[in-house]
Design a protein around this motif. Structure first.
Motif, PDB file in Angstrom:
ATOM      1  N   PHE A  26      43.681 118.688 -59.505  1.00  0.00           N
ATOM      2  CA  PHE A  26      45.136 118.667 -59.717  1.00  0.00           C
ATOM      3  C   PHE A  26      45.876 118.896 -58.401  1.00  0.00           C
ATOM      4  O   PHE A  26      46.757 118.140 -58.030  1.00  0.00           O
ATOM      5  CB  PHE A  26      45.562 119.733 -60.732  1.00  0.00           C
ATOM      6  CG  PHE A  26      47.050 119.835 -60.900  1.00  0.00           C
ATOM      7  CD1 PHE A  26      47.742 118.892 -61.652  1.00  0.00           C
ATOM      8  CD2 PHE A  26      47.760 120.854 -60.307  1.00  0.00           C
ATOM      9  CE1 PHE A  26      49.115 118.969 -61.802  1.00  0.00           C
ATOM     10  CE2 PHE A  26      49.131 120.952 -60.448  1.00  0.00           C
ATOM     11  CZ  PHE A  26      49.807 120.008 -61.203  1.00  0.00           C
ATOM     12  N   TYR A  27      45.520 119.959 -57.688  1.00  0.00           N
ATOM     13  CA  TYR A  27      46.254 120.293 -56.479  1.00  0.00           C
ATOM     14  C   TYR A  27      45.927 119.367 -55.308  1.00  0.00           C
ATOM     15  O   TYR A  27      46.746 119.165 -54.425  1.00  0.00           O
ATOM     16  CB  TYR A  27      46.018 121.756 -56.088  1.00  0.00           C
ATOM     17  CG  TYR A  27      46.741 122.691 -57.013  1.00  0.00           C
ATOM     18  CD1 TYR A  27      48.133 122.768 -56.995  1.00  0.00           C
ATOM     19  CD2 TYR A  27      46.061 123.477 -57.933  1.00  0.00           C
ATOM     20  CE1 TYR A  27      48.814 123.601 -57.861  1.00  0.00           C
ATOM     21  CE2 TYR A  27      46.732 124.315 -58.791  1.00  0.00           C
ATOM     22  CZ  TYR A  27      48.106 124.375 -58.754  1.00  0.00           C
ATOM     23  OH  TYR A  27      48.786 125.195 -59.617  1.00  0.00           O
ATOM     24  N   ASP A  28      44.749 118.788 -55.303  1.00  0.00           N
ATOM     25  CA  ASP A  28      44.407 117.860 -54.229  1.00  0.00           C
ATOM     26  C   ASP A  28      44.909 116.454 -54.543  1.00  0.00           C
ATOM     27  O   ASP A  28      45.436 115.776 -53.673  1.00  0.00           O
ATOM     28  CB  ASP A  28      42.895 117.850 -54.016  1.00  0.00           C
ATOM     29  CG  ASP A  28      42.510 117.115 -52.759  1.00  0.00           C
ATOM     30  OD1 ASP A  28      43.240 117.249 -51.758  1.00  0.00           O
ATOM     31  OD2 ASP A  28      41.484 116.405 -52.777  1.00  0.00           O
ATOM     32  N   GLY A  29      44.767 116.030 -55.784  1.00  0.00           N
ATOM     33  CA  GLY A  29      45.163 114.673 -56.163  1.00  0.00           C
ATOM     34  C   GLY A  29      46.665 114.494 -56.286  1.00  0.00           C
ATOM     35  O   GLY A  29      47.198 113.423 -55.979  1.00  0.00           O
ATOM     36  N   ASP A  30      47.371 115.520 -56.741  1.00  0.00           N
ATOM     37  CA  ASP A  30      48.821 115.422 -56.945  1.00  0.00           C
ATOM     38  C   ASP A  30      49.586 116.138 -55.840  1.00  0.00           C
ATOM     39  O   ASP A  30      50.667 116.675 -56.051  1.00  0.00           O
ATOM     40  CB  ASP A  30      49.199 116.024 -58.305  1.00  0.00           C
ATOM     41  CG  ASP A  30      48.642 115.220 -59.454  1.00  0.00           C
ATOM     42  OD1 ASP A  30      48.405 114.012 -59.256  1.00  0.00           O
ATOM     43  OD2 ASP A  30      48.449 115.797 -60.530  1.00  0.00           O
TER      44      ASP A  30
END
Length: 83
Positions: A26-30
């Motif tokens: 979540f935090y890396d992709g978005d």
């Protein structure tokens, strides 16, 4: 309005019991969405401060600001009598 926009752009983060892989994805992709949301939220805070300053200025100009009340004789008398 800006706070709502920031919340909508940010989306739903993973829950408290989410796996590490899901949190990282979540935090890396978005990442871009989260950064954009943070900038929008920063502007929302600045707007809130500007709005509060504008209300304070208007109240002071009308003689209703907190400093105007503190300078009045009744306020001074109350402060002395309450101690």
């Amino acid at each position: 309005m800006l706070t709502l926009a920031a919340i909508l752009v940010h989306g739903n983060p993973p829950g408290v019991n989410a796996s590490t892989d899901r949190l990282v994805s979540f935090y890396d992709g978005d990442r871009v969405r989260i950064l954009i949301s943070s900038v929008i939220l920063g502007f929302a805070v600045l707007n809130l401060l500007w709005f509060a300053a504008a209300i304070g200025s208007t109240l002071r100009d009308a003689g209703q600001g907190i400093w105007a009340r503190r300078r009045s004789p009744q306020a001074g008398h109350w402060a002395l009598s309450s101690s």
